[in-house]
Design a protein around this motif. Structure first.
Motif, PDB file in Angstrom:
ATOM      1  N   ASP A  63       0.868  -1.325   0.038  1.00 11.02           N
ATOM      2  CA  ASP A  63       0.099  -0.005  -0.031  1.00 11.02           C
ATOM      3  C   ASP A  63       0.932   1.281  -0.140  1.00 11.02           C
ATOM      4  OD1 ASP A  63       0.992  -0.366   2.595  1.00 11.02           O
ATOM      5  OD2 ASP A  63      -0.801   0.356   3.620  1.00 11.02           O
ATOM      6  N   SER A  64       2.112   1.200  -0.408  1.00 14.54           N
ATOM      7  CA  SER A  64       3.039   2.396  -0.224  1.00 14.54           C
ATOM      8  C   SER A  64       2.377   3.356  -1.566  1.00 14.54           C
ATOM      9  CB  SER A  64       4.525   1.789  -0.560  1.00 14.54           C
ATOM     10  OG  SER A  64       5.149   3.026  -0.686  1.00 14.54           O
ATOM     11  N   PRO A  65       2.462   4.574  -1.277  1.00 13.31           N
ATOM     12  CA  PRO A  65       2.014   5.615  -2.265  1.00 13.31           C
ATOM     13  C   PRO A  65       3.341   6.125  -3.213  1.00 13.31           C
ATOM     14  CG  PRO A  65       2.073   6.681  -0.267  1.00 13.31           C
ATOM     15  CD  PRO A  65       2.402   5.223   0.215  1.00 13.31           C
ATOM     16  N   PHE A  66       4.487   5.479  -2.667  1.00  7.43           N
ATOM     17  CA  PHE A  66       5.899   6.009  -3.196  1.00  7.43           C
ATOM     18  C   PHE A  66       6.694   4.920  -3.781  1.00  7.43           C
ATOM     19  CE2 PHE A  66       6.878   5.422   1.199  1.00  7.43           C
ATOM     20  CZ  PHE A  66       8.093   5.314   1.097  1.00  7.43           C
ATOM     21  N   GLU A  67       7.694   5.434  -4.560  1.00  6.56           N
ATOM     22  CA  GLU A  67       8.494   4.528  -4.957  1.00  6.56           C
ATOM     23  C   GLU A  67       9.824   5.290  -4.941  1.00  6.56           C
ATOM     24  OE1 GLU A  67       7.667   3.296  -8.934  1.00  6.56           O
ATOM     25  OE2 GLU A  67       8.253   5.367  -9.805  1.00  6.56           O
TER      26      GLU A  67
END
Length: 129
Positions: free
Chosen positions: A30-34
């Motif tokens: 569920d990470s909104p970033f890379e």
């Protein structure tokens, strides 16, 4: 929704754990970033600041990971200045809940030091500042 591309700036001499922890969070489902890139420590030929500028220009957000010695970290200070000059959104995360964390010298009086929790990080990536 596309994930935000993030450059992480941190004090290599004192805060390697912070990089490891945020890399782990970037891998969560569920990470909104890379992570697009992170602080430059290795010796770079030529003007390393120009190379850092190119990397910072290519991301959506710069996360400044703050520890006890961040105010003495010349690289973090330079990377934050580049983000400011380039108009790249950035925010400061308190790397340790149980230690006093310092801001880079290039931080402004308007730059808040935010608590690092998973929910808070997701909100900050989403623009809540």
């Amino acid at each position: 929704m596309a994930k935000k591309r993030v450059f992480v700036s941190f004090d290599y001499d004192h805060d390697q754990f912070l990089k490891t922890a945020i890399v782990g969070q970037a891998k969560l489902a569920d990470s909104p970033f890379e992570l697009a890139d992170w602080s430059i420590k290795e010796h770079l030929t030529g003007d390393w600041k120009a190379k850092a500028r190119t990397r910072i220009r290519s991301v959506d957000i710069v996360i400044i990971m703050c520890g006890q010695h961040t105010h003495t970290a010349a690289g973090v200070n330079a990377e934050m200045k580049i983000a400011q000059e380039e108009g790249v959104t950035y925010f400061l995360l308190k790397g340790y809940a149980d230690k006093t964390c310092t801001k880079p010298l290039s931080a402004t009086s308007r730059d808040n030091l935010y608590a690092w929790t998973w929910d808070n990080l997701k909100k900050l990536i989403g623009g809540a500042r």
